[in-house]
Every structure is written in C-alpha cells, then in structure tokens.
Design a protein around this motif. Structure first.
Motif, PDB file in Angstrom:
ATOM      1  N   ARG A  92      25.216  32.042  39.992  1.00 52.78           N
ATOM      2  CA  ARG A  92      26.799  32.837  40.446  1.00 52.78           C
ATOM      3  C   ARG A  92      26.372  32.045  42.040  1.00 52.78           C
ATOM      4  O   ARG A  92      25.791  32.508  43.069  1.00 52.78           O
ATOM      5  CB  ARG A  92      27.206  34.285  40.907  1.00 52.78           C
ATOM      6  CG  ARG A  92      27.197  34.329  39.588  1.00 52.78           C
ATOM      7  CD  ARG A  92      27.643  36.056  39.374  1.00 52.78           C
ATOM      8  NE  ARG A  92      29.671  35.506  39.716  1.00 52.78           N
ATOM      9  CZ  ARG A  92      30.436  36.352  40.077  1.00 52.78           C
ATOM     10  NH1 ARG A  92      29.682  37.507  39.683  1.00 52.78           N
ATOM     11  NH2 ARG A  92      31.389  36.592  39.680  1.00 52.78           N
ATOM     12  N   PRO A  93      27.932  31.639  42.896  1.00 48.00           N
ATOM     13  CA  PRO A  93      27.332  31.335  43.999  1.00 48.00           C
ATOM     14  C   PRO A  93      27.758  32.881  44.932  1.00 48.00           C
ATOM     15  O   PRO A  93      27.912  33.831  44.606  1.00 48.00           O
ATOM     16  CB  PRO A  93      28.953  31.425  44.722  1.00 48.00           C
ATOM     17  CG  PRO A  93      29.680  30.856  43.374  1.00 48.00           C
ATOM     18  CD  PRO A  93      28.740  31.770  42.559  1.00 48.00           C
ATOM     19  N   PRO A  94      27.432  33.305  46.148  1.00 45.68           N
ATOM     20  CA  PRO A  94      27.380  34.350  47.123  1.00 45.68           C
ATOM     21  C   PRO A  94      28.743  34.971  46.664  1.00 45.68           C
ATOM     22  O   PRO A  94      29.717  34.054  46.360  1.00 45.68           O
ATOM     23  CB  PRO A  94      27.165  34.220  48.995  1.00 45.68           C
ATOM     24  CG  PRO A  94      26.851  32.495  48.833  1.00 45.68           C
ATOM     25  CD  PRO A  94      27.639  31.511  47.414  1.00 45.68           C
ATOM     26  N   LEU A  95      28.463  35.915  46.788  1.00 42.84           N
ATOM     27  CA  LEU A  95      29.899  37.118  46.552  1.00 42.84           C
ATOM     28  C   LEU A  95      31.128  37.250  47.698  1.00 42.84           C
ATOM     29  O   LEU A  95      30.353  38.230  48.365  1.00 42.84           O
ATOM     30  CB  LEU A  95      29.583  38.134  45.860  1.00 42.84           C
ATOM     31  CG  LEU A  95      28.840  38.186  44.382  1.00 42.84           C
ATOM     32  CD1 LEU A  95      28.439  39.243  43.445  1.00 42.84           C
ATOM     33  CD2 LEU A  95      29.553  36.979  43.375  1.00 42.84           C
ATOM     34  N   GLN A  96      31.805  37.049  47.433  1.00 45.53           N
ATOM     35  CA  GLN A  96      32.956  37.744  48.720  1.00 45.53           C
ATOM     36  C   GLN A  96      32.814  38.852  48.849  1.00 45.53           C
ATOM     37  O   GLN A  96      33.211  39.594  47.741  1.00 45.53           O
ATOM     38  CB  GLN A  96      34.420  37.117  48.454  1.00 45.53           C
ATOM     39  CG  GLN A  96      35.677  37.197  50.042  1.00 45.53           C
ATOM     40  CD  GLN A  96      36.489  36.665  49.354  1.00 45.53           C
ATOM     41  OE1 GLN A  96      36.388  35.912  48.895  1.00 45.53           O
ATOM     42  NE2 GLN A  96      37.697  37.107  49.340  1.00 45.53           N
ATOM     43  N   LYS A 137      42.605  42.411  38.997  1.00 49.40           N
ATOM     44  CA  LYS A 137      41.365  42.345  38.028  1.00 49.40           C
ATOM     45  C   LYS A 137      42.188  41.601  36.618  1.00 49.40           C
ATOM     46  O   LYS A 137      42.133  42.626  36.031  1.00 49.40           O
ATOM     47  CB  LYS A 137      40.497  42.652  38.731  1.00 49.40           C
ATOM     48  CG  LYS A 137      38.748  42.031  37.586  1.00 49.40           C
ATOM     49  CD  LYS A 137      38.091  41.885  37.576  1.00 49.40           C
ATOM     50  CE  LYS A 137      37.518  43.153  36.622  1.00 49.40           C
ATOM     51  NZ  LYS A 137      37.549  43.384  35.232  1.00 49.40           N
ATOM     52  N   SER A 138      42.022  40.799  36.272  1.00 50.05           N
ATOM     53  CA  SER A 138      42.418  40.812  34.727  1.00 50.05           C
ATOM     54  C   SER A 138      41.318  41.596  34.337  1.00 50.05           C
ATOM     55  O   SER A 138      40.068  41.613  34.017  1.00 50.05           O
ATOM     56  CB  SER A 138      42.654  39.415  34.444  1.00 50.05           C
ATOM     57  OG  SER A 138      42.412  39.434  32.786  1.00 50.05           O
ATOM     58  N   HIS A 170      38.417  39.359  32.455  1.00 54.85           N
ATOM     59  CA  HIS A 170      37.574  39.385  33.480  1.00 54.85           C
ATOM     60  C   HIS A 170      36.793  40.047  33.208  1.00 54.85           C
ATOM     61  O   HIS A 170      37.085  41.308  33.568  1.00 54.85           O
ATOM     62  CB  HIS A 170      37.508  38.930  34.994  1.00 54.85           C
ATOM     63  CG  HIS A 170      37.982  37.883  35.509  1.00 54.85           C
ATOM     64  ND1 HIS A 170      37.438  36.621  35.447  1.00 54.85           N
ATOM     65  CD2 HIS A 170      39.423  37.448  35.837  1.00 54.85           C
ATOM     66  CE1 HIS A 170      37.404  35.672  35.829  1.00 54.85           C
ATOM     67  NE2 HIS A 170      38.309  35.630  35.882  1.00 54.85           N
ATOM     68  N   ARG A 194      33.860  40.620  35.622  1.00 55.75           N
ATOM     69  CA  ARG A 194      33.801  40.973  37.321  1.00 55.75           C
ATOM     70  C   ARG A 194      34.405  40.385  37.736  1.00 55.75           C
ATOM     71  O   ARG A 194      35.461  39.257  37.492  1.00 55.75           O
ATOM     72  CB  ARG A 194      32.256  40.205  37.076  1.00 55.75           C
ATOM     73  CG  ARG A 194      31.786  38.334  37.054  1.00 55.75           C
ATOM     74  CD  ARG A 194      30.139  38.172  36.192  1.00 55.75           C
ATOM     75  NE  ARG A 194      30.846  36.823  36.639  1.00 55.75           N
ATOM     76  CZ  ARG A 194      29.680  36.399  35.847  1.00 55.75           C
ATOM     77  NH1 ARG A 194      28.695  36.792  35.608  1.00 55.75           N
ATOM     78  NH2 ARG A 194      29.395  34.379  36.775  1.00 55.75           N
ATOM     79  N   ILE A 195      34.808  40.298  39.255  1.00 51.46           N
ATOM     80  CA  ILE A 195      35.312  39.835  40.036  1.00 51.46           C
ATOM     81  C   ILE A 195      34.552  38.408  40.130  1.00 51.46           C
ATOM     82  O   ILE A 195      34.146  38.577  40.350  1.00 51.46           O
ATOM     83  CB  ILE A 195      35.673  41.181  40.967  1.00 51.46           C
ATOM     84  CG1 ILE A 195      36.645  40.346  41.607  1.00 51.46           C
ATOM     85  CG2 ILE A 195      33.990  40.737  42.206  1.00 51.46           C
ATOM     86  CD1 ILE A 195      37.436  41.647  42.556  1.00 51.46           C
ATOM     87  N   THR A 196      35.725  37.357  40.962  1.00 53.50           N
ATOM     88  CA  THR A 196      35.337  36.530  41.005  1.00 53.50           C
ATOM     89  C   THR A 196      34.596  35.911  41.961  1.00 53.50           C
ATOM     90  O   THR A 196      34.611  37.017  42.817  1.00 53.50           O
ATOM     91  CB  THR A 196      36.286  35.064  40.669  1.00 53.50           C
ATOM     92  OG1 THR A 196      36.813  35.053  41.721  1.00 53.50           O
ATOM     93  CG2 THR A 196      37.080  35.138  39.083  1.00 53.50           C
ATOM     94  N   ALA A 197      33.539  35.186  42.103  1.00 47.27           N
ATOM     95  CA  ALA A 197      32.534  35.143  43.587  1.00 47.27           C
ATOM     96  C   ALA A 197      34.089  35.034  44.698  1.00 47.27           C
ATOM     97  O   ALA A 197      33.309  35.244  45.581  1.00 47.27           O
ATOM     98  CB  ALA A 197      31.938  34.003  43.619  1.00 47.27           C
ATOM     99  N   VAL A 198      34.969  34.300  44.542  1.00 47.54           N
ATOM    100  CA  VAL A 198      36.039  34.009  45.924  1.00 47.54           C
ATOM    101  C   VAL A 198      37.612  34.613  45.390  1.00 47.54           C
ATOM    102  O   VAL A 198      37.638  34.354  44.421  1.00 47.54           O
ATOM    103  CB  VAL A 198      35.979  32.670  46.838  1.00 47.54           C
ATOM    104  CG1 VAL A 198      34.329  32.743  46.812  1.00 47.54           C
ATOM    105  CG2 VAL A 198      36.575  31.970  46.254  1.00 47.54           C
ATOM    106  N   PHE A 199      38.074  35.354  46.003  1.00 43.61           N
ATOM    107  CA  PHE A 199      39.246  35.122  45.822  1.00 43.61           C
ATOM    108  C   PHE A 199      40.594  35.523  47.190  1.00 43.61           C
ATOM    109  O   PHE A 199      39.574  35.808  48.102  1.00 43.61           O
ATOM    110  CB  PHE A 199      40.033  37.151  45.347  1.00 43.61           C
ATOM    111  CG  PHE A 199      39.185  37.557  46.214  1.00 43.61           C
ATOM    112  CD1 PHE A 199      39.633  38.517  47.183  1.00 43.61           C
ATOM    113  CD2 PHE A 199      37.695  38.066  45.768  1.00 43.61           C
ATOM    114  CE1 PHE A 199      38.522  39.220  47.998  1.00 43.61           C
ATOM    115  CE2 PHE A 199      36.954  38.809  46.072  1.00 43.61           C
ATOM    116  CZ  PHE A 199      37.086  39.433  47.404  1.00 43.61           C
TER     117      PHE A 199
END
Ligand SMILES: NC(=O)c1ccc[n+]([C@@H]2O[C@H](COP(=O)([O-])OP(=O)(O)OC[C@H]3O[C@@H](n4cnc5c(N)ncnc54)[C@H](O)[C@@H]3O)[C@@H](O)[C@H]2O)c1
Ligand SMILES: [Zn+2]
Ligand SMILES: [Zn+2]
Lengths: 384, 169
Positions: free
Chosen positions: B46-50, B58-59, B62, B64-69
């Motif tokens: 995964r990329p770093p998490l925002q 959040k849908s 999903h 988990r929450i996506t890495a960016v938003f």
C-alpha cells in the motif's frame, strides 16, 4: 484562490476558496494554467450524479505548474509543467498494476465501482478539481507527465481526457481493417473517437448527433460521414439499410446519460432521475450493431439501473466493452500521434474564457450555443 | 490479506481441469495487461496512508479506507445526516443512491441559507450563465424566464387560494 463553486443544478460561480494543501507525501500542489469543461461535467452540472455537494469545485482536465511537492515525491519537481490525467491512480493496486488506471482501488473510499477522479463529486472521491487557480494532485509521480517540449498546450490539455477517451472508445471497439464504425455523439469525445477509428483501420466511420454545427465540424475534422438523427427516422433502420441489412461492425456510445431523442428515456433518466440516465444512444448502439459485433461504451451513466435491451445483447452475441479511459496507459502512444502531426486535438477548442466567466462557459457548453465544441478556462495568472 | 496461488495438483480430482484455458481469450486486452495479480487479492504494497482528519463516508463495500481521498465539503447539517444514513447501504442498493440525491437537493437549500447568512444574496441569473444565454440564445432565456415566472405565480396563487379557503372554512 479563485475556484469554480457548485451551488446546485445549473448554478455555478467563481469564488474565493482556501489554498489546497499537501495532505499526503505523494501529493503536489499545482498552479493551474488552463482547464476544460467536459461533457462529463454536465452530468454534475445538471445535478445527475449522486453526492455532488454544494461548494465543490469541478474540473478533471487541466494543466498546471508544480508549486510544492510532498516528502515522498520523486519524479516530479517544483516548476514542472504537467499534463494531469483525470484518473487519480496509485500505481500499486491490482488494477493500476494491470493498466486499469481508471479503476484504482486506493483513491476513492466512497465507492468501489469508480476510482478517484478530480472534481467529480464525492461518489468519485470528493476531490476538488482544476477549474481553479490551484489544485491538489495526489500520486503525482504516477499519472502526470511533463508537457513534452514543442507540444502546443492546447493539444496537451486534451491529453488529460478527451483524446485518450475517444481513442480508447475506438480501441475497445476491436476495430479490424475495413470495419464500419458508428459513433453516437459528436461531442469532443465522439469526434476524437471518429478520428481514432481511422487509426485502427476503419473502412467507414459514421457519426450521429442532432446538433448540426457539430456534425459539420465532425465531417471536416474527422473526415467521416455525419448524420442528424432527427432526420433519419428510425436510426436503427437507417444503419441497417446502410450496412446491407447486417448492422455496423462496431458501435460506440459517446453520449452517456444526457442522451436526447426519446421522450420516455428523457423523462425517466434525465428529468425524473428514476434510472441512471437516459440510455437512448446505448439502446440505438446495441440495436444497430451486427450479430457478434462489439459495442464500446465511454458515455457516462449514473450508478443506478437503466433500461437497455439486454435480451438483444444475448441473442445477437454482442460483446460490450466499457470503461473510464485509462489515460496514463495511453499517454505515450497519443503523445506520439500528436508530435508526429497525425492528430491535432486542439482544433476542437472553440472557446477560451477567463475562469471568472465559468458560469457563462457552462451555460454555453451545456446549451450548445455559439458553435461550442470544447471550452477552456484560463485563470487570471495564466492570462498575464 | 492471504495471497492465493494456483496449485494445479489441488484440482487433480476435477477431470479436465484447465484443459481449455486460453490466455489469449481476454476481451479486456489491451485495456488490461493480465498479470495474475487479481489472485493476490488485497495483497499489494500500500502507499502511505493519508491521515483522516475530516469526516469521510466510506462505502460499506470497501474493507478499508483508501490511501488517499478528497477532503472538500465534508458532510454537514441536514444533508450530512441524510448522507450518513445513505452510507449504511451498499452501492448496490437504492437505499444508498436515492438518499444521496435527496441530500444533494437539501444541500442546495442549505447553500442558499448559508449564502444569506454570510450576507451574500446569490445572483441566480449570473450563476446560471444567463448573460451568455441572452447574448447567444435570447429566445431560450425568454422561455426559461417565462416558465419560471409562470410556475412561481401558479404556486403562489395556489398557496394563497388554499389559505383563503382555510380562512373561509
Ligand atoms: N469513459 C470516460 O473515460 C469518459 C471520459 C470523458 C467523457 N466521457 C463521457 O463521454 C460522453 C461525451 O462527452 P462529451 O464531452 O463529448 O460530451 P458532449 O455533451 O459535448 O457531447 C455529447 C453529444 O451527444 C449528442 N447526443 C445527445 N443525444 C444523442 C443521441 N441519442 N444520439 C447521438 N448523439 C446524441 C449531443 O447533442 C452532444 O453533441 C459523456 O457522457 C461523458 O461523460 C467519458
Ligand atoms: Zn472529461
Ligand atoms: Zn491503484
């Protein structure tokens, strides 16, 4: 900073908003040098995309100069002038890794069906877009590329969406040399699809719309046949007749949810929002293609159910192919097409307006006034 | 997340397993360059998490929450309450989309109230781009204004007559 500000269906204005900030180590902040209004923005503008919040800034087609980068950014530096694909793509997830940059799974927590898109409602991730003076660009190392030296910036800005989308529409059509390709919609996307169909060796390219000036433009620019569906009678019968009763080899839907031409569809899909848009063009595409043919869909629809003659898809053995364009995948090839002079997308730009006149620009583009095909917005600093 | 690798011997009990597999039979090519990563499920690096410092809906599809938003216009007010409710349902459900459309309409009214609270009377005429409309399509604007006036007048008349009837009763 100045930014387009959505206030409700067909109500937008430009207002002051706080400057965007770096929120993630792979972010950059760009100073926008120009941005377009897209047919996709009209779905938002008309209030047809669920979770389009008042106060949002639209705009997914823009160029900008890097002002600031996050701590993990490697490929991009301050001062670079970037082409920013409309897809927000991480480059790491299963989908990005396989070239599906329009379907990234790490850029939109709000929905699994659609990846992150700049300025395209919270259903596409809740990002502010580029119809503004500045914009935050996540994953700036992955999708964006520096504008190649010598490329006209009007050509470059059409690489963010419209050219790749039209190209992918033709590509998904699986066109074989000599094929008859029918394209529904002579907007920017349909016109670029017509232009691209020739690159794949189409034998006959036909475009359909009901806006005469767009048909005239398409005829000249894309060197294709162009017909007004209002004067065809039943378009499906017309396309059968012109293909010896068999149907087109490939049909492309470059219209999407705003389709005109069928009162019931307009009431259900556009006025009543009882289905995910009006599916008139897609209906015609499915019924005009030959048995075993391919229907390629780039027209955008809402997330709810919509009426299509699915039984005919089965009985005719059709292949439906569709996606949000995967802009980063296509950029190298399309940059080459532009640099070699094969395609000049900038010719579709008809209007160049100050960002401050965003409301007028939307009205002109939406109502198809003043011969408008593609409008671009220029922020004050980029006009100096 | 557990990565799944295909082990041919696992399927030895199924007669003819995989005998007709044809990697060329892929209607997604060249859109998708199949790498087999699909079977690694969520196993990608995964990329770093925002950091989540505004309210993100959040849908429920999903894990988990996506890495960016995006962080624009977080849910607020009545429209925000409706949006939170919508996110109890999956994207596969009208219970998700219809409340969101309703929330969008409520948000428009909240937007006008908010404008007025900040001493800003929204210039609807300008926001609709009717200046350009007037220049290029006078007839269209005249029709639109006429329809708006007629509808407003009809509603006002109806409300009035209802009031009068109530007073008479
Ligand atoms: N998949 C993607 O990645 C992607 C990217 C960009 C745009 N799009 C979508 O492509 C579509 C076209 O975009 P655009 O910028 O060209 O929009 P546009 O609104 O300028 O063009 C659409 C054209 O379709 C015409 N039309 C309406 N009903 C029709 C019908 N029944 N048959 C034939 N033509 C009809 C309109 O008159 C108009 O000229 C939109 O739905 C947009 O959201 C998709
Ligand atoms: Zn677009
Ligand atoms: Zn991704």
């Amino acid at each position: 900073m100045l930014a387009m500000n959505y206030r409700g269906p067909q109500r937008v204005r430009v207002s002051q908003k706080p400057m965007p900030e770096i929120l993630h180590p792979q972010d950059a902040i760009l100073r926008v040098t120009r941005s377009c209004i897209c047919g996709s923005d009209l779905h938002l503008y008309n209030g047809n995309v669920p979770d389009t919040r008042v106060g949002s800034t639209f705009g997914h087609e823009f160029l900008g100069i890097v002002e600031e980068v996050g701590s993990a950014v490697q490929n991009v530096k301050v001062g670079d002038h970037l082409i920013v694909p409309f897809n927000i793509a991480c480059g790491h997830c299963t989908f990005c890794k396989q070239g599906l940059f329009g379907n990234c799974h790490e850029s939109n927590p709000q929905a699994t069906a659609v990846g992150g898109i700049f300025g395209y409602s919270h259903t596409a991730g809740g990002y502010d877009g580029g119809q503004a003076e500045y914009v935050r660009v996540p994953y700036v190392d992955v999708g964006p590329v520096v504008i190649p030296s010598g490329m006209d910036h009007d050509d470059a800005v059409l690489l963010t969406d419209v050219f790749p989308t039209g190209y992918q529409a033709a590509e998904m059509g699986g066109i074989r040399k000599g094929d008859t390709v029918v394209i529904f919609g002579a907007g920017p996307v349909g016109i670029m699809a017509a232009k691209s169909a020739w690159l794949f060796g189409a034998g006959r390219v036909i475009i359909v719309d009901h806006i005469e000036y767009r048909l005239d433009f398409a005829r000249q620019y894309a060197q294709c046949e162009a017909y007004n569906f209002r004067s065809l009678g039943d378009p499906v019968v017309f396309f059968k007749k012109t293909t010896d009763g068999l149907g087109a080899d490939v049909c492309i839907d470059a219209v999407g949810a705003e389709a005109a031409g069928n009162a019931m569809q307009t009431i259900l899909g556009r006025k009543g929002m009882l289905q995910g848009g009006s599916t008139t063009a897609l209906h015609w595409a499915i019924n005009s293609v030959k048995k075993g043919g391919i229907v390629s869909i780039v027209g955008v629809y809402g997330p709810t159910d919509a009426l299509v003659p699915i039984g005919n898809v089965v009985n005719k053995g059709l292949t439906l192919r569709a996606n949000q364009a995967s802009v980063p995948r296509l950029l190298p090839k399309l940059i080459d097409h532009i640099m070699s002079g094969r395609v000049e997308p900038k010719k579709i730009i008809t209007h160049r307006m100050p960002l401050e006149e965003v409301a007028d620009a939307y009205h002109i583009f939406s109502e198809k006034l003043d011969g408008c095909i593609k409008p671009i917005l220029i922020p004050p600093a980029a006009r100096a | 997340m557990e990565a799944r690798t295909i082990n041919e011997t696992d399927y030895a009990h199924i007669p003819g397993w995989g005998i007709d597999a044809d990697p060329e039979n892929d209607p997604t090519y060249p859109m998708k360059h199949w790498t087999g990563d699909d079977h690694q499920r969520l196993g990608w690096e995964r990329p770093p998490l925002q950091p989540v410092d505004v309210e993100i809906l959040k849908s429920i599809e999903h894990p988990r929450i996506t890495a960016v938003f995006g962080t624009t216009a977080p849910p607020m007010g009545l429209s925000g309450m409706i949006r939170r409710y919508a996110f109890k349902y999956s994207e596969s459900h009208y219970g998700h989309w219809l409340p969101l459309i309703l929330a969008d309409r409520v948000g428009v009214v909240e937007g006008i109230i908010d404008d007025l609270r900040h001493g800003h009377v929204p210039n609807i005429f300008a926001e609709k781009g009717w200046k350009a409309g007037w220049k290029y399509n006078k007839q269209g604007i005249i029709t639109k204004v006429a329809v708006t006036v007629a509808v407003t007048a009809a509603v006002v008349w109806w409300l009035r007559s209802k009031n009068e009837r109530r007073l008479e009763a």
